[in-house]
Design a protein around this motif. Structure first.
Motif, PDB file in Angstrom:
ATOM      1  N   GLN A  38     -77.031 -57.283  38.464  1.00 44.39           N
ATOM      2  CA  GLN A  38     -77.190 -56.860  36.741  1.00 44.39           C
ATOM      3  C   GLN A  38     -79.471 -57.069  37.100  1.00 44.39           C
ATOM      4  OE1 GLN A  38     -77.086 -57.405  34.144  1.00 44.39           O
ATOM      5  NE2 GLN A  38     -78.909 -55.837  33.766  1.00 44.39           N
ATOM      6  N   ALA A  39     -79.542 -57.563  38.754  1.00 44.59           N
ATOM      7  CA  ALA A  39     -81.102 -57.515  39.013  1.00 44.59           C
ATOM      8  C   ALA A  39     -81.272 -55.957  40.218  1.00 44.59           C
ATOM      9  CB  ALA A  39     -81.340 -58.024  39.911  1.00 44.59           C
ATOM     10  N   GLU A  58     -89.948 -56.532  43.481  1.00 43.69           N
ATOM     11  CA  GLU A  58     -89.972 -58.109  42.471  1.00 43.69           C
ATOM     12  C   GLU A  58     -88.667 -58.106  42.367  1.00 43.69           C
ATOM     13  OE1 GLU A  58     -91.563 -57.467  38.897  1.00 43.69           O
ATOM     14  OE2 GLU A  58     -93.241 -58.851  39.895  1.00 43.69           O
ATOM     15  N   SER A  59     -87.379 -56.625  43.030  1.00 43.90           N
ATOM     16  CA  SER A  59     -86.316 -56.902  42.494  1.00 43.90           C
ATOM     17  C   SER A  59     -85.574 -56.884  44.015  1.00 43.90           C
ATOM     18  CB  SER A  59     -85.439 -55.543  42.211  1.00 43.90           C
ATOM     19  OG  SER A  59     -85.963 -54.734  41.600  1.00 43.90           O
ATOM     20  N   SER A  62     -81.347 -65.133  46.305  1.00 41.69           N
ATOM     21  CA  SER A  62     -80.272 -65.439  45.265  1.00 41.69           C
ATOM     22  C   SER A  62     -78.810 -65.203  45.968  1.00 41.69           C
ATOM     23  CB  SER A  62     -79.669 -64.551  43.982  1.00 41.69           C
ATOM     24  OG  SER A  62     -80.019 -62.939  44.432  1.00 41.69           O
ATOM     25  N   ASP A 117     -81.246 -54.100  35.997  1.00 45.78           N
ATOM     26  CA  ASP A 117     -82.427 -54.236  34.978  1.00 45.78           C
ATOM     27  C   ASP A 117     -83.866 -53.400  36.406  1.00 45.78           C
ATOM     28  OD1 ASP A 117     -81.775 -55.684  33.726  1.00 45.78           O
ATOM     29  OD2 ASP A 117     -81.902 -57.751  34.896  1.00 45.78           O
ATOM     30  N   GLU A 138     -85.941 -60.373  44.019  1.00 43.23           N
ATOM     31  CA  GLU A 138     -85.252 -61.584  43.293  1.00 43.23           C
ATOM     32  C   GLU A 138     -84.030 -61.563  44.407  1.00 43.23           C
ATOM     33  OE1 GLU A 138     -82.859 -61.306  38.738  1.00 43.23           O
ATOM     34  OE2 GLU A 138     -85.079 -59.755  39.401  1.00 43.23           O
ATOM     35  N   ILE A 139     -83.748 -60.740  44.665  1.00 39.81           N
ATOM     36  CA  ILE A 139     -81.553 -61.008  45.195  1.00 39.81           C
ATOM     37  C   ILE A 139     -81.836 -61.176  46.182  1.00 39.81           C
ATOM     38  CG2 ILE A 139     -79.941 -59.376  46.444  1.00 39.81           C
ATOM     39  CD1 ILE A 139     -80.529 -57.032  44.093  1.00 39.81           C
ATOM     40  N   GLN A 180     -76.652 -60.428  40.884  1.00 35.91           N
ATOM     41  CA  GLN A 180     -77.623 -59.552  42.152  1.00 35.91           C
ATOM     42  C   GLN A 180     -77.552 -58.143  41.360  1.00 35.91           C
ATOM     43  OE1 GLN A 180     -75.262 -60.212  45.556  1.00 35.91           O
ATOM     44  NE2 GLN A 180     -76.816 -62.532  45.949  1.00 35.91           N
TER      45      GLN A 180
END
Length: 279
Positions: free
Chosen positions: A173-174, A245-246, A253, A177, A249-250, A171
């Protein structure tokens, strides 16, 4: 006049998830305190401001908080059952609409208050705005990319931690990024702010024309996208998509413990909003 501050304070209650009812019930005092940072008002203006705040908070409590409650209820369901980038972007759009409705509601009382300002008060307000603008430029523009990314990562991680607890390495890293991939838009951001500030200044110099002042404020406060350069709007659109999008993704996860904390935090905030909006 910290007009934008009025909205930030109001919306921060929705996003804070901490002592919501306590903070909301003190908003009248908080808003007055914020305005005083920008301009010294005389007694008549203070009374105008108080009437404007009283009207704003009554309307906001009973008309707007139910909208926040419905949005958060929908968000909690989506986060559990399937949350897409399109869902995230729709919620970001709704937040903007909440923001702009507040300015739109303020307009009938805000215009007469601003018209009552003396030239000295206008100059005082613009001086503070310019000083704050320069502080932001010094804080962000003069730092290199890595420094800005590290700072943004810390702010995002702190915000997310409030809702889900400590982030996992994936997370974190997301978050990193996103902050490295997004357009920094710093030069465009500064140019837009300076152009907005100058247009607001001109509107205040011509404030005796109430109809014209209202039209200008409607553009600057309710429809600011109309004065942003196309390149800046394009970059903001890309950044919003990357941010959505982030978030997806989080959310995908989240551990079981994090999901439980998020549901608990959202549930508590939803209950607070329901209590606050009861007539």
């Amino acid at each position: 006049m910290k007009a934008r501050g009025l909205v930030i304070v109001a919306l921060a209650v929705v996003l804070s998830g901490c002592s919501t009812k306590f903070v909301y019930n003190w908003l009248d005092w908080i808003i007055e305190w914020q305005v005083e940072d920008y301009v010294d008002l005389d007694r008549d203006q203070e009374r105008q401001l108080q009437r404007m705040i009283d009207d704003l908070l009554e309307w906001h409590r009973y008309d707007e908080l139910p909208k926040y409650h419905a949005q958060l209820h929908q968000l909690r369901t989506q986060l559990d059952q399937g949350f897409s980038a399109e869902d995230a972007q729709a919620h970001l759009t709704q937040l903007e609409q909440h923001w702009f409705r507040i300015f739109d509601h303020l307009m009938p009382k805000l215009v007469p208050l601003l018209q009552s300002f003396s030239d000295a008060q206008v100059q005082q307000m613009m001086t503070v705005i310019r000083e704050e603008n320069q502080k932001d430029i010094d804080r962000y523009l003069k730092r290199d990319l890595d420094d800005r990314v590290v700072s943004s990562n810390k702010r995002m991680a702190k915000s997310l931690k409030r809702w889900v607890g400590k982030l996992t390495p994936m997370q974190a890293q997301a978050v990193d990024d996103f902050n490295r991939q997004r357009h920094q838009s710093m030069d465009l951001w500064v140019a837009y702010r300076e152009a907005w500030q100058e247009r607001f200044h001109q509107a205040m110099l011509n404030r005796t024309n109430g109809a014209e002042l209202r039209r200008e404020l409607a553009v600057l406060l309710v429809n600011p996208d109309s004065v942003r350069p196309q390149e800046y709007k394009d970059q903001l659109s890309v950044n919003q998509h990357l941010f959505a999008e982030s978030l997806v993704e989080i959310n995908n996860s989240l551990t079981g413990k994090q999901r439980k904390r998020l549901n608990r935090q959202l549930g508590s905030l939803i209950d607070d909003l329901a209590d606050l909006s009861k007539k």
